[in-house]
Design an enzyme around this catalytic site. Sequence first.
Site, mmCIF file in Angstrom:
data_model
loop_
_atom_site.group_PDB
_atom_site.id
_atom_site.type_symbol
_atom_site.label_atom_id
_atom_site.label_comp_id
_atom_site.label_asym_id
_atom_site.label_seq_id
_atom_site.Cartn_x
_atom_site.Cartn_y
_atom_site.Cartn_z
ATOM 1 N N TYR A 252 0.814 -1.218 0.000
ATOM 2 C CA TYR A 252 0.000 0.000 0.000
ATOM 3 C C TYR A 252 0.848 1.269 0.000
ATOM 4 O O TYR A 252 0.305 2.369 -0.020
ATOM 5 C CB TYR A 252 -0.956 0.012 1.195
ATOM 6 C CG TYR A 252 -2.131 -0.885 0.991
ATOM 7 C CD1 TYR A 252 -1.950 -2.259 0.958
ATOM 8 C CD2 TYR A 252 -3.406 -0.385 0.821
ATOM 9 C CE1 TYR A 252 -3.012 -3.113 0.763
ATOM 10 C CE2 TYR A 252 -4.479 -1.223 0.631
ATOM 11 C CZ TYR A 252 -4.276 -2.587 0.605
ATOM 12 O OH TYR A 252 -5.340 -3.422 0.411
ATOM 13 N N LYS B 31 4.000 -14.800 4.879
ATOM 14 C CA LYS B 31 4.438 -15.667 3.780
ATOM 15 C C LYS B 31 5.973 -15.583 3.729
ATOM 16 O O LYS B 31 6.573 -15.305 2.685
ATOM 17 C CB LYS B 31 3.793 -15.178 2.469
ATOM 18 C CG LYS B 31 3.884 -16.131 1.315
ATOM 19 C CD LYS B 31 2.955 -17.318 1.401
ATOM 20 C CE LYS B 31 3.177 -18.266 0.241
ATOM 21 N NZ LYS B 31 2.469 -19.550 0.392
ATOM 22 N N ASP C 18 -1.691 -18.628 3.408
ATOM 23 C CA ASP C 18 -2.565 -19.536 2.657
ATOM 24 C C ASP C 18 -3.201 -20.565 3.576
ATOM 25 O O ASP C 18 -4.411 -20.795 3.567
ATOM 26 C CB ASP C 18 -1.794 -20.213 1.502
ATOM 27 C CG ASP C 18 -0.402 -20.662 1.901
ATOM 28 O OD1 ASP C 18 0.060 -20.288 2.998
ATOM 29 O OD2 ASP C 18 0.233 -21.408 1.131
ATOM 30 N N ASP D 257 -6.000 -6.903 4.615
ATOM 31 C CA ASP D 257 -7.131 -6.506 3.776
ATOM 32 C C ASP D 257 -7.914 -7.747 3.335
ATOM 33 O O ASP D 257 -9.137 -7.823 3.461
ATOM 34 C CB ASP D 257 -6.580 -5.749 2.557
ATOM 35 C CG ASP D 257 -7.686 -5.206 1.677
ATOM 36 O OD1 ASP D 257 -8.748 -4.851 2.212
ATOM 37 O OD2 ASP D 257 -7.486 -5.149 0.455
#
Length: 339
Positions: free
Chosen positions: A124, A171, A204, A228
């Site tokens: 962002y 991740k 995930d 988000d």
Amino acid sequence: MSHRVTLLYGDGIGPEVIDAAVRVIEATGVDITWEAVDAGQVALQKVGVPLPPPVLDSIRRNRVALKGPMMTPIAEGFPSINVALRKELGLYANLRPTKSLPGVPAPARDVDVVVVRENTESLYAGIEHTVSRGVVESVKVITEEASTRIARFAFEYARREGRRKVTAIHKANIMKLSDGLFLDCARRIAREYPEVAYEEKLVDSACMQLVLSPHLFDVLLLENLYGDIVSDLCAGLVGGLGVVPGANLGDEYAVFEAVHGTAPDIAGRNLANPVAAILSGALMLAHLGEPAASRRVVDAVRHVIQSMWTKDLGGTATTAEMRDAIIAQVSALRAPKGE
Ligand code: ATP
């Protein structure tokens, strides 16, 4: 005690749902003077910019705002108002308590997770450029300062609210440096809060586990983009965007707003679910030091929503009907003088 709060009605369904939230809050009897300011499309039409200086001045003065969703015109040269507000006011933490409501049709029951999303960086930061024809780069920025700050926020929240666990979602197996730094900061802060359990999950696998076993989770700590996405997933677990409140918090200012956007498809049609905005108002009341009024609003929503749904939940109630039923219930729950 009296309070002053900046009010931003926002675009799309914003005016309808914020009007509902204001009226419900007023039914609690808490003394609030609302300072309504023009931002978003209204300001763009009146003064040519979506975020004119009086908006920030007002929030800086009052320190607290209740805000409707704002549309960012794509490709008109204006940055997202939401992002600009967060940057200008140092609102680094996005808090989304996501709790099942009795009777609401939803894929899971008894969900009670709190999403803590870093609000200022990651992808962002908006650093994108064209490397050569047909090749673009988008830069993910993670800093030690912002990661430490959001981790501390999550653990402080967990301690204050008596929550049992913080799960950092990442991740780092792929983004070893950026997500690795985010985790390093979370681990360091976790050691200062021995009473709160700490764990890490890959984004995930966390998404799958959230769907299959949401009860395994308590407070979720995420960088901006994962926050988000995962917060919408969590909203889906409890019935959708129409029922999940939110807050953007910093060290000095607090802006309360629902998770949903402007929903132009249903704007101005008395169809929007006002519950997310009303529950954001309840979060605001707690922040203002009015826990009894906050509780009353939440209890009223939980009572009404058992038998009355707007269209997004499969019902036929209008925004105004839902609002009025919640107001009636808040008034019924309102304690006699002397409480
Ligand atoms: P934006 O561009 O501002 O993000 P959007 O319409 O793309 O707006 P959302 O408003 O976040 O995205 O939500 C997507 C859809 O979910 C909406 O189009 C609407 O149909 C539904 N929705 C969102 N919020 C509500 C609500 N409060 N009540 C009823 N339906 C809602």
